[in-house]
Design a protein around this motif. Sequence first.
Motif, PDB file in Angstrom:
ATOM      1  N   CYS A  50      19.147  15.994  34.303  1.00 12.42           N
ATOM      2  CA  CYS A  50      18.525  17.115  35.001  1.00 12.42           C
ATOM      3  C   CYS A  50      17.405  16.555  35.873  1.00 12.42           C
ATOM      4  O   CYS A  50      16.422  16.024  35.356  1.00 12.42           O
ATOM      5  N   ASN A  51      17.557  16.661  37.190  1.00 15.06           N
ATOM      6  CA  ASN A  51      16.625  16.058  38.130  1.00 15.06           C
ATOM      7  C   ASN A  51      15.732  17.105  38.776  1.00 15.06           C
ATOM      8  O   ASN A  51      16.208  18.168  39.184  1.00 15.06           O
ATOM      9  N   GLY A  52      14.424  16.788  38.856  1.00 13.81           N
ATOM     10  CA  GLY A  52      13.457  17.680  39.480  1.00 13.81           C
ATOM     11  C   GLY A  52      12.274  16.892  40.013  1.00 13.81           C
ATOM     12  O   GLY A  52      12.296  15.655  40.058  1.00 13.81           O
ATOM     13  N   LEU A  53      11.226  17.590  40.403  1.00 12.06           N
ATOM     14  CA  LEU A  53       9.993  16.971  40.893  1.00 12.06           C
ATOM     15  C   LEU A  53       8.842  17.415  40.010  1.00 12.06           C
ATOM     16  O   LEU A  53       8.679  18.607  39.738  1.00 12.06           O
ATOM     17  N   ASP A  54       8.019  16.445  39.584  1.00 17.68           N
ATOM     18  CA  ASP A  54       6.878  16.796  38.744  1.00 17.68           C
ATOM     19  C   ASP A  54       5.755  17.381  39.595  1.00 17.68           C
ATOM     20  O   ASP A  54       5.906  17.580  40.806  1.00 17.68           O
ATOM     21  N   SER A 124      22.438  24.156  34.829  1.00 22.44           N
ATOM     22  CA  SER A 124      21.324  24.666  34.014  1.00 22.44           C
ATOM     23  C   SER A 124      20.008  24.095  34.524  1.00 22.44           C
ATOM     24  O   SER A 124      19.974  23.059  35.181  1.00 22.44           O
ATOM     25  N   GLU A 125      18.905  24.785  34.194  1.00 15.48           N
ATOM     26  CA  GLU A 125      17.591  24.360  34.651  1.00 15.48           C
ATOM     27  C   GLU A 125      16.667  24.058  33.480  1.00 15.48           C
ATOM     28  O   GLU A 125      16.786  24.659  32.410  1.00 15.48           O
ATOM     29  N   ARG A 138      11.889  22.675  39.397  1.00 13.64           N
ATOM     30  CA  ARG A 138      12.627  22.619  38.126  1.00 13.64           C
ATOM     31  C   ARG A 138      13.752  21.582  38.187  1.00 13.64           C
ATOM     32  O   ARG A 138      14.299  21.315  39.259  1.00 13.64           O
ATOM     33  N   GLY A 139      14.062  21.042  37.023  1.00 12.63           N
ATOM     34  CA  GLY A 139      15.183  20.113  36.934  1.00 12.63           C
ATOM     35  C   GLY A 139      16.492  20.874  36.916  1.00 12.63           C
ATOM     36  O   GLY A 139      16.646  21.831  36.145  1.00 12.63           O
ATOM     37  N   ILE A 140      17.423  20.461  37.731  1.00 16.19           N
ATOM     38  CA  ILE A 140      18.761  21.047  37.779  1.00 16.19           C
ATOM     39  C   ILE A 140      19.714  20.032  37.144  1.00 16.19           C
ATOM     40  O   ILE A 140      19.757  18.874  37.539  1.00 16.19           O
ATOM     41  N   CYS A 141      20.479  20.491  36.147  1.00 14.89           N
ATOM     42  CA  CYS A 141      21.339  19.586  35.386  1.00 14.89           C
ATOM     43  C   CYS A 141      22.685  19.371  36.084  1.00 14.89           C
ATOM     44  O   CYS A 141      23.255  20.297  36.653  1.00 14.89           O
ATOM     45  N   GLY A 142      23.142  18.157  36.004  1.00 11.79           N
ATOM     46  CA  GLY A 142      24.438  17.777  36.547  1.00 11.79           C
ATOM     47  C   GLY A 142      24.988  16.596  35.767  1.00 11.79           C
ATOM     48  O   GLY A 142      24.294  16.003  34.934  1.00 11.79           O
ATOM     49  N   VAL A 143      26.226  16.261  36.050  1.00  7.73           N
ATOM     50  CA  VAL A 143      26.897  15.181  35.308  1.00  7.73           C
ATOM     51  C   VAL A 143      26.365  13.842  35.693  1.00  7.73           C
ATOM     52  O   VAL A 143      26.016  13.423  36.647  1.00  7.73           O
TER      53      VAL A 143
END
Length: 143
Positions: A50-54, A124-125, A138-143
């Motif tokens: 799950c990738n996002g920005l802090d 998912s977030e 927010r982090g958005i989840c992916g494979v």
Amino acid sequence: MTKFFSSVWHKFPQQISKLVATLVITFVLLFVGTIFLPVPFAHAAYSLSCNGLDAAANPYTASYLNGLFTQVRFDRSPDLPPVVSELTYETVNEQGQPIYRGGYLGMADVVLIDLSGGNVKPGSEVSVSVDNLWNLERGICGV
């Protein structure tokens, strides 16, 4: 005695026919089952990133493995090595969203909230904070 051997010998072709028919049917069923029925594979680990920005607009990646978030990797500036925060499950909030906690360089708290309510899948977030500074994205989840 002769009658016994005579009756056995007389029934011998019928017995062989039954044996051959049974073998042919077994072979056909095994062959059809091998081709048309799915073969279960060993279960691979189910993992997502799950990738996002802090809060400082630096990228982070939360790792989800087999039903739990296990860590958050914070990629700081190119001059600094990444910081990895190992997570442990804590509880769920009032909305039924799982909460995980970890540390940031031993000086700050890391909190991850699974906004999917425990039903993590691609798309998912998650929301992540470091020392109560919530993520910019927010982090958005992916494979």
